[in-house]
Design an enzyme around this catalytic site. Structure first.
Site, PDB file in Angstrom:
ATOM      1  N   SER A  88      19.022  51.180   6.458  1.00  0.00           N
ATOM      2  CA  SER A  88      18.955  52.305   7.397  1.00  0.00           C
ATOM      3  C   SER A  88      17.999  53.332   6.791  1.00  0.00           C
ATOM      4  CB  SER A  88      20.352  52.939   7.516  1.00  0.00           C
ATOM      5  OG  SER A  88      20.308  54.204   8.124  1.00  0.00           O
ATOM      6  N   TYR A 122      28.127  56.460   3.721  1.00  0.00           N
ATOM      7  CA  TYR A 122      27.259  55.538   4.464  1.00  0.00           C
ATOM      8  C   TYR A 122      25.875  55.488   3.813  1.00  0.00           C
ATOM      9  CZ  TYR A 122      24.676  53.564   8.454  1.00  0.00           C
ATOM     10  OH  TYR A 122      23.884  52.777   9.259  1.00  0.00           O
TER      11      TYR A 122
END
Ligand SMILES: NC(=O)c1ccc[n+]([C@@H]2O[C@H](COP(=O)([O-])OP(=O)(O)OC[C@H]3O[C@@H](n4cnc5c(N)ncnc54)[C@H](O)[C@@H]3O)[C@@H](O)[C@H]2O)c1
Length: 253
Positions: free
Chosen positions: A144, A157
């Site tokens: 990501s 995350y």
């Protein structure tokens, strides 16, 4: 650029929805046999049905990527059904907004790390020996833009996606001379069901998400799938250990 995948075999985890589903459909459209793996049987079988309806070949494999024996079983099933594994897209992941770092819980930490990091590690652990025995293959992991920089209120995350890039680069170097390439994709905000659920309720949030990207919109799942296809194809034969952004310019600012 050569995109000749016909007759080859791809495995996609997290393929019941979103980015994984779009990538499974893209592999199938290029003539690959596709193993569609997910926890979600209903969504996974729907993806398989869509591939078959379009004339492609696919099978659903129920798998929790956090469980060693299930991941081993998933790879054994791919081999028993299709006889080989040429490409793997390790994409299953979860996203939890935890608030500021001190507000996160141990349970959130364990859940995010387990799926996003341990899951990718376990998948590669069982895929690499198969590709080694075959004499080659390509793996793409979903990281990501949160794996490249800060993600306020999503620090766990972000840590998990930084770890995915660490696993990707290390494996790429370890297997570089063995004909196996290992890369990652780093999407920014992509228009998935999850995104729509979160943002449709609050149009200001959707506008803010679009504005985060210099191109002025969020990304499409097909745009991430196209990046995965590129990283798998022969045209990318000299590309390994790379974290490819699919972010509308967001990390260029
Ligand atoms: N959507 C975005 O904006 C975005 C941005 C950057 C990165 N990502 C990453 O892309 C990947 C896919 O995200 P998405 O947006 O398509 O999400 P999604 O929720 O639409 O799809 C994720 C899929 O993974 C499956 N899954 C979850 N835990 C699993 C487990 N333990 N074992 C097997 N399958 C499991 C889910 O059932 C689901 O089908 C994730 O790794 C996510 O972190 C998404």
């Amino acid at each position: 650029m050569s995109m000749s995948f016909s007759g080859q075999v791809a495995l996609v985890t997290g393929a019941a929805a979103g980015i994984g589903r779009a990538t499974a459909l893209a592999f199938a459209a290029q003539g690959l046999k596709v193993a569609v793996a997910d926890l979600d049987e209903l969504g996974g079988e729907a993806c398989v049905a869509e591939i078959r309806a379009a004339g492609g070949e696919a099978l659903f494999i129920g798998c929790d990527v956090t469980r060693d024996e299930q991941v081993r079983g998933m790879i054994e099933r791919v081999l028993s059904c299709y006889g080989r594994l040429d490409y793997a897209f390790n994409n299953a992941g979860i996203e939890i907004e935890q608030g500021r770092l001190a507000e996160g819980s141990e349970a959130e930490f364990d859940a995010i790390m387990s799926v996003n990091v341990k899951g990718v590690w376990l998948c590669m652990k069982y895929q690499l020996p198969v590709m080694l025995a075959q004499g080659g293959g390509a793996i793409v992991n979903t990281a990501s833009v949160a794996g490249l920089g800060a993600a306020p209120k999503m620090s766990i995350y972000a840590a998990s996606k930084h770890a995915v890039i660490g696993l990707t680069k290390s494996a790429a170097i370890e297997y570089a001379k063995k004909g196996i390439r290992v890369n990652a994709v780093c999407p920014a905000v992509i228009d998935t069901d999850m995104f729509r659920r979160a943002y449709e309720a609050d149009p200001r949030k959707a506008e803010f998400a679009a504005a985060m990207h210099p191109v002025g919109r969020v990304g499409k799942v097909e745009e991430v799938a196209a990046a995965v296809m590129y990283l798998c194809c022969d045209g990318a034969a000299f590309t390994t250990g790379h974290a490819l952004t699919v972010d509308g310019g967001a990390t260029a600012i």
